[in-house]
Write a protein that holds these residues in place. Structure first.
Motif, short mmCIF file in Angstrom:
data_model
loop_
_atom_site.label_atom_id
_atom_site.label_comp_id
_atom_site.label_asym_id
_atom_site.label_seq_id
_atom_site.Cartn_x
_atom_site.Cartn_y
_atom_site.Cartn_z
N TYR A 285 -6.26 15.98 53.97
CA TYR A 285 -5.36 17.12 53.82
C TYR A 285 -6.17 18.37 53.49
N GLU A 286 -5.75 19.47 54.07
CA GLU A 286 -6.37 20.76 53.75
C GLU A 286 -5.36 21.59 52.96
N LEU A 287 -5.73 21.98 51.77
CA LEU A 287 -4.81 22.72 50.92
C LEU A 287 -4.48 24.07 51.55
N PRO A 288 -3.19 24.44 51.62
CA PRO A 288 -2.81 25.72 52.24
C PRO A 288 -3.37 26.90 51.46
N LYS A 289 -3.73 27.94 52.20
CA LYS A 289 -4.22 29.20 51.62
C LYS A 289 -5.53 29.01 50.86
N THR A 290 -6.25 27.91 51.13
CA THR A 290 -7.55 27.68 50.50
C THR A 290 -8.50 27.16 51.58
N HIS A 291 -9.76 26.99 51.19
CA HIS A 291 -10.75 26.42 52.10
C HIS A 291 -11.12 25.01 51.68
N LEU A 292 -10.28 24.39 50.83
CA LEU A 292 -10.58 23.08 50.31
C LEU A 292 -9.92 22.00 51.16
N ALA A 293 -10.72 21.18 51.81
CA ALA A 293 -10.23 20.03 52.57
C ALA A 293 -10.49 18.77 51.74
N VAL A 294 -9.47 17.96 51.58
CA VAL A 294 -9.56 16.77 50.75
C VAL A 294 -9.57 15.54 51.64
N HIS A 295 -10.66 14.77 51.59
CA HIS A 295 -10.79 13.53 52.33
C HIS A 295 -11.18 12.44 51.34
N PHE A 296 -10.27 11.49 51.14
CA PHE A 296 -10.49 10.49 50.09
C PHE A 296 -9.81 9.19 50.45
N ARG A 297 -10.50 8.07 50.19
CA ARG A 297 -9.95 6.74 50.44
C ARG A 297 -10.31 5.85 49.26
N CYS A 298 -9.36 4.96 48.90
CA CYS A 298 -9.63 4.03 47.80
C CYS A 298 -8.76 2.79 47.97
N GLN A 299 -9.37 1.62 47.81
CA GLN A 299 -8.65 0.36 47.91
C GLN A 299 -8.64 -0.29 46.52
N LEU A 300 -7.45 -0.44 45.93
CA LEU A 300 -7.31 -1.06 44.62
C LEU A 300 -6.95 -2.54 44.78
N THR A 301 -7.47 -3.35 43.86
CA THR A 301 -7.01 -4.73 43.78
C THR A 301 -5.71 -4.75 42.98
N ARG A 302 -5.01 -5.87 43.04
CA ARG A 302 -3.77 -6.00 42.27
C ARG A 302 -4.05 -5.86 40.79
N ALA A 303 -5.14 -6.46 40.32
CA ALA A 303 -5.47 -6.38 38.89
C ALA A 303 -5.74 -4.95 38.46
N GLN A 304 -6.46 -4.19 39.29
CA GLN A 304 -6.73 -2.78 38.96
C GLN A 304 -5.44 -1.98 38.91
N TYR A 305 -4.59 -2.17 39.90
CA TYR A 305 -3.33 -1.43 39.93
C TYR A 305 -2.47 -1.75 38.71
N GLU A 306 -2.37 -3.03 38.35
CA GLU A 306 -1.52 -3.41 37.22
C GLU A 306 -2.09 -2.91 35.91
N GLU A 307 -3.41 -2.82 35.81
CA GLU A 307 -4.01 -2.29 34.59
C GLU A 307 -3.73 -0.80 34.43
N ILE A 308 -3.81 -0.05 35.53
CA ILE A 308 -3.57 1.40 35.46
C ILE A 308 -2.10 1.69 35.24
N SER A 309 -1.24 1.06 36.03
CA SER A 309 0.20 1.37 35.99
C SER A 309 0.91 0.69 34.82
N GLY A 310 0.28 -0.32 34.21
CA GLY A 310 0.99 -1.12 33.22
C GLY A 310 0.72 -0.77 31.77
N ARG A 311 0.00 0.30 31.50
CA ARG A 311 -0.31 0.58 30.09
C ARG A 311 0.92 0.95 29.29
N PHE A 312 1.97 1.45 29.96
CA PHE A 312 3.20 1.79 29.25
C PHE A 312 4.07 0.55 29.00
#
Length: 483
Positions: A285-312
């Motif tokens: 994605y390229e942010l509108p009205k800026t020159h910043l283009a964002v290119h990012f990819r990440c693959q989470l495991t189930r354990a990683q996702y549950e640790e991040i989302s489950g702290r509450f």
């Protein structure tokens, strides 16, 4: 035809429901721009986003939600004294949360008016149980600005329960008493209510005896947690710090990650429920009205996702799902002396964020062996609006053998100048009434007092750390009455 109308003004989605003599409660499809600005298509919910595309016009719904400049989660600002700068006015113009929310409600209002020309303009609009007087007044103000003729407010957990109750009236009628805890976990708020249903003769009484207060947790917080994790990885990948970016660029970047993290969470929960590997988090994605283009990819495991989302979902820290449960039980104990968690017969959860697998596991473990399940799998995001429409319909039909109490579930206090203690004037157990009861407390006035001011506060108890100041109560005394 004059329908019963219920509106769930949500942080993420707003849902309009109707009920008539011909059908049970059902959601109303609302026409709104989705992919193109000037092409409206029906959706069974309204994205609670407002995008001002000119000084005179605004877009509400799915199309607006796709714009980074749109106002989102405005419900969390209701009742606050903050104002926002209108994004397209050349001259400075500040707008309020109630005025922005009115645009969302107006879209639903116009759809009901279009589908039911004979509608009387009355509706039940739901609010979080934890909303204070200022937040409730802002909701009423938004409804008035939207065109509603008369609005009755109903707590969201009570509305959600009413939908469940409407589907199971006979089962409740067969039991002398049943106590239900409703766990309503939406995008911006988490509300817990404890509702006792008793059967007396041919009448069922729905009595909310406990509710959570002053809790700021919502599904959006989990989105922010995920976004913070992905942003930290993006910083490592790019070798730069977010705080070094220009302010506007930084704001849009964070908003982009939060928005896409929310979509990722919804998809991830679906894959988890199906027993499949998680989807990959991708941004190109390229942010509108800026020159910043964002290119990012990440693959989470189930354990990683549950640790991040489950702290509450852990009983740690000040912000977790168990804190409002404890608050609701504490209030119920004030209404019903000796009330305990074991007195709860059934746990119902609802709301978009309640579908998270980690949350369900946490609730089932905490309340075991009591039954704990979703009010309805198919309508998880719509139960509040459907229950509000059902409640309104029963009211229009003379309640149909159902009576709902309207406890305030909060006290009004004043402060004793001599001791500094908070003295209750309106007790926690009170209900709106035309009868007046004397306050069993003597107040010593200083002679020759002509005017006396009583500071007022609102909260659950005298030791509540979140007592909210109200407008002072001022007595103007005749000189002859001063002794």
């Amino acid at each position: 035809m004059n329908p019963a109308v219920g509106v769930d003004l949500g942080t993420t989605n707003t849902v309009v429901a109707v009920q008539t003599d011909d059908t049970g409660p059902r959601t109303l499809d609302v026409l709104q721009p989705v992919d193109e600005r000037n092409v409206r298509v029906p959706r069974d919910h309204i994205k609670s986003a407002v995008y001002f595309d000119s000084a005179e016009t605004a877009v509400v719904g799915a199309f607006a939600a796709g714009r980074l400049e749109a106002f989102r989660s405005i419900k969390s600002r209701m009742g606050l004294r903050c104002k926002f700068k209108h994004p397209t006015r050349e001259r400075t113009l500040y707008i309020t949360a109630a005025w922005i929310s009115a645009h969302i409600l107006k879209l639903g209002y116009e759809q009901v008016r279009q589908d039911f020309p004979s509608w009387d303009g009355r509706a039940v609009v739901t609010v979080p149980a934890s909303f204070n007087t200022d937040q409730r007044n802002d909701t009423l103000r938004a409804a008035t600005l939207a065109g509603f003729r008369e609005v009755q407010l109903l707590d969201e957990p009570t509305a959600a329960f009413y939908y469940f109750f409407d589907q199971n009236r006979q089962e409740f009628a067969e039991k002398a008493q049943q106590t239900v805890l409703v766990f309503d976990f939406g995008g911006g708020t988490l509300d817990v209510s404890i509702i006792r249903v008793t059967t007396t003769g041919n009448e069922l009484c729905i009595d909310p005896i406990g509710r959570s207060r002053y809790n700021n947790l919502g599904g959006d917080d989990i989105d922010v947690e995920l976004a913070a994790f992905f942003l930290a990885l993006w910083e490592q990948q790019e070798g730069r710090k977010i705080e070094d970016l220009p302010a506007e660029e930084r704001r849009m970047l964070v908003q982009l990650f939060v928005q896409l993290s929310s979509q990722f969470k919804e998809e991830a929960e679906y894959y988890l429920s199906e027993g499949q590997p998680l989807n990959e988090f991708i941004i190109d994605y390229e942010l509108p009205k800026t020159h910043l283009a964002v290119h990012f990819r990440c693959q989470l495991t189930r354990a990683q996702y549950e640790e991040i989302s489950g702290r509450f979902f852990l009983d740690k820290g000040d912000l977790n799902v168990f804190r409002p449960i404890g608050q609701a039980i504490e209030v119920a104990r004030s209404i019903v002396p000796g009330f305990r968690k074991d007195d709860i017969d059934l746990v119902l959860y609802t709301g978009g964020a309640s579908r998270m697998t980690g949350l369900r596991a946490a609730l089932e473990s905490y309340f075991a062996p009591k039954p704990c399940f979703n009010i309805t799998e198919e309508e998880a995001c719509n139960t509040v609006a459907l229950g509000a429409a059902s409640c309104r319909y029963d009211e229009m039909q003379g309640q149909r053998g159902v009576r709902t109490t309207s406890r305030l579930l909060e006290s009004i206090f004043t402060r004793d100048d001599d001791t500094g203690e908070y003295v209750p004037i309106v007790p926690l157990t009170c209900e709106p009434s035309g009868d007046f009861k004397p306050v069993e407390r003597r107040f010593q006035l200083q002679r020759p007092a002509i005017k006396h001011t009583l500071p007022l506060f609102r909260g659950v108890g005298p030791h509540d750390h979140h007592l909210v100041p109200l407008q002072d109560l001022v007595f103007i005394l005749d000189r002859k009455s001063v002794v």
